[in-house]
Design an enzyme around this catalytic site. Structure first.
Site, PDB file in Angstrom:
ATOM      1  N   GLY A  12       4.807   8.910  -6.990  1.00 49.00           N
ATOM      2  CA  GLY A  12       6.076   8.915  -6.247  1.00 49.00           C
ATOM      3  C   GLY A  12       7.223   9.411  -7.116  1.00 49.00           C
ATOM      4  CE  LYS A  75      -0.926  12.036   1.310  1.00 47.87           C
ATOM      5  NZ  LYS A  75      -0.801  12.824   2.520  1.00 47.87           N
ATOM      6  CG  ASP A 117      -1.337   1.381 -12.584  1.00 51.86           C
ATOM      7  OD1 ASP A 117      -1.622   1.081 -13.746  1.00 51.86           O
ATOM      8  OD2 ASP A 117      -2.055   1.121 -11.596  1.00 51.86           O
ATOM      9  CB  THR A 119       0.314   9.439 -13.147  1.00 56.22           C
ATOM     10  OG1 THR A 119       0.815   9.598 -11.833  1.00 56.22           O
ATOM     11  CG2 THR A 119       0.390  10.742 -13.915  1.00 56.22           C
ATOM     12  CG  ASP A 141       6.972   0.405  -7.814  1.00 57.55           C
ATOM     13  OD1 ASP A 141       7.902   0.372  -6.987  1.00 57.55           O
ATOM     14  OD2 ASP A 141       5.927   1.053  -7.647  1.00 57.55           O
ATOM     15  CG  MET A 183      10.302   0.832  -1.670  1.00 54.78           C
ATOM     16  SD  MET A 183      10.187   2.588  -2.106  1.00 54.78           S
ATOM     17  CE  MET A 183       9.667   3.287  -0.542  1.00 54.78           C
ATOM     18  N   GLY A 184       8.836  -1.802  -4.558  1.00 53.57           N
ATOM     19  CA  GLY A 184       8.352  -2.480  -5.767  1.00 53.57           C
ATOM     20  C   GLY A 184       6.858  -2.693  -5.803  1.00 53.57           C
ATOM     21  NE  ARG A 185       2.480   0.447  -6.995  1.00 56.52           N
ATOM     22  CZ  ARG A 185       1.417   0.852  -7.642  1.00 56.52           C
ATOM     23  NH1 ARG A 185       0.379   1.329  -6.983  1.00 56.52           N
ATOM     24  NH2 ARG A 185       1.353   0.775  -8.945  1.00 56.52           N
ATOM     25  CD  GLU A 236       7.078  -1.769  -1.209  1.00 56.56           C
ATOM     26  OE1 GLU A 236       7.294  -1.093  -0.187  1.00 56.56           O
ATOM     27  OE2 GLU A 236       6.710  -1.248  -2.289  1.00 56.56           O
TER      28      GLU A 236
HETATM   29  O1  F6P Z   1       5.550   3.354  -6.500  1.00 58.30           O
HETATM   30  C1  F6P Z   1       6.768   3.767  -5.976  1.00 58.30           C
HETATM   31  C2  F6P Z   1       6.858   3.427  -4.520  1.00 58.30           C
HETATM   32  O2  F6P Z   1       8.134   3.839  -4.035  1.00 58.30           O
HETATM   33  C3  F6P Z   1       6.614   1.968  -4.172  1.00 58.30           C
HETATM   34  O3  F6P Z   1       7.720   1.142  -4.460  1.00 58.30           O
HETATM   35  C4  F6P Z   1       6.270   2.067  -2.712  1.00 58.30           C
HETATM   36  O4  F6P Z   1       5.460   0.981  -2.325  1.00 58.30           O
HETATM   37  C5  F6P Z   1       5.502   3.358  -2.626  1.00 58.30           C
HETATM   38  O5  F6P Z   1       5.868   4.120  -3.776  1.00 58.30           O
HETATM   39  C6  F6P Z   1       5.782   4.179  -1.402  1.00 58.30           C
HETATM   40  O6  F6P Z   1       4.957   5.300  -1.399  1.00 58.30           O
HETATM   41  P1  F6P Z   1       5.130   6.529  -0.410  1.00 58.30           P
HETATM   42  O7  F6P Z   1       6.264   7.376  -0.925  1.00 58.30           O
HETATM   43  O8  F6P Z   1       3.827   7.226  -0.469  1.00 58.30           O
HETATM   44  O9  F6P Z   1       5.445   5.970   0.935  1.00 58.30           O
END
Ligand code: F6P
Length: 365
Positions: A12, A75, A117, A119, A141, A183-185, A236
């Site tokens: 991202g 991806k 992570d 990458t 994150d 966000m933050g996974r 999230e």
């Molecule tokens: O890892 C960065 C991040 O923005 C996360 O905080 C979030 O869960 C995810 O990527 C979103 O991914 P995408 O841009 O594929 O929707």
């Protein structure tokens, strides 16, 4: 012939990537008389054989620009590359040998990989196949281990806080419980920092599964004390005690297919139903990944990029640059991958938040 350095940005995007590209490229040219090649769209470009020269002029003036001039993809894993099997089905194939052959075509003595992570995991596997890699930790994150901060995080926090500040006024005017989903996974760094900086009354992070009763009590007790509004900053990846994360969508062809999202809406509806307090939700989403990097991130990106180029000249391959306290250090990539850096429950910022009356949605941490 001049030595060549290859560089790619994967995963991202976030503020500060261009600042890193600039720092790596300028240092390679100025200090080590090297040429730089930019691989397009992260590992996808290396798989598909797409790259271009990066000149001094190309990287001049990009310090403040968001996004990445090289493009990115989250991806494209050469070890698990998605292929369309027809009938809406997706399979995965190992294209790492082709990827390695493409890297050899570039004729570079090092690959600087800027990413999070995922990458860094790919970079480590490619290093195992002989690619001389140096990693630079990037993500909003802040979940990469072995570094105090990744670049991009501070900028995302700043954007989230700007949003929270604006939502505060409506919360006050309308006496509402305002949920802001960040966000933050799977970790709570972004919610914790943005929550504390934005004066969040309740902060919910994945590391501390919340109790809905306690969240309701916190909002109601504020209301009874005359504070007729509450700000709830929810990560999230936050989940209820005994529950699971809320999944927004599954991206089939991604190697990390789960996209989180929606916990804010679910919880807001539940709190409104139980307490009678009016609730609203704002999902900050990709706003947090956009825009110009903060001064902190510009400095960190510049320090990371210049050090990565220096480490490349020293041949310190298989390493990642990292921030430890005030110092830029290097660590083996293998130490930084495999586990996410989560918020420890006894973290100093958690303690400070508790001392100023913030609730983490549980009775005892
Ligand atoms: O890892 C960065 C991040 O923005 C996360 O905080 C979030 O869960 C995810 O990527 C979103 O991914 P995408 O841009 O594929 O929707």
């Amino acid at each position: 012939m001049k030595k060549r350095m290859a560089i790619l940005t994967a995963g991202g995007d976030c503020p500060g990537i261009n600042a890193v590209i600039r720092a790596v490229t300028k240092t390679a040219v100025n200090d080590y008389n090297m040429e730089v090649v930019g691989i397009e769209d992260g590992y996808l470009g290396l798989i598909e054989g797409r790259w271009r020269d990066l000149t001094y002029a190309d990287v001049s003036g990009i310090l403040t620009q968001g996004g990445t001039i090289l493009g990115t993809s989250n991806k494209a894993n050469p070890f698990k590359y998605a292929v369309d099997l027809g009938d809406g089905k997706t399979g995965f194939k190992d294209v790492s040998d082709e990827t390695l052959a493409n890297f050899e075509k570039i004729g570079a003595s090092v690959l600087v990989a800027i990413g999070g992570d995922g990458t860094l995991n790919i970079s480590h596997l490619l290093a195992g196949k002989g690619v001389p890699v140096i990693g630079i930790p990037k993500t909003i994150d802040n979940d990469v281990d072995c570094t105090d901060f990744t670049f991009g995080f501070d900028s995302a926090v700043a954007t989230a806080v700007e949003g929270i500040d604006k939502i505060h006024t409506t919360a006050q005017s309308h006496h509402r419980v305002m949920f802001i989903e960040v966000m933050g996974r799977y970790v709570g760094w972004l919610a914790l920092h943005a929550g504390v900086a934005g004066g969040g009354d309740i902060i919910l992070i994945p590391e501390i599964p919340y109790d809905v009763d306690v969240v309701c009590e916190a909002a109601v007790s504020r209301s009874k004390k005359g504070k007729k509004f509450s700000i709830v900053v929810v990560a999230e990846g936050a989940k209820a005690r005994g529950g699971d994360v809320v999944v927004q969508k599954v991206v089939k062809d991604s190697t990390d297919p789960v996209r989180l999202g929606g916990v804010g809406s679910l919880l807001a509806a539940e709190v409104e139903r139980r307490t009678g307090l009016e609730a609203r939700v704002t999902v900050l989403g990709h706003l947090q990944r956009g825009g110009s990097p903060t001064a902190f991130d510009r400095v960190l990106a510049t320090r990371f990029g210049t050090e990565a180029a220096r480490q490349a000249s020293l041949g310190n391959f298989g390493s990642m640059v990292a921030l430890r306290g005030q110092e830029i250090v290097t660590v083996p990539i293998s130490d930084a991958i495999g586990k996410l850096k989560s918020v420890p429950p006894d973290h100093g910022l958690m303690k400070s938040a508790l001392s100023v009356g913030t609730s983490f949605g549980v009775k005892v941490i």
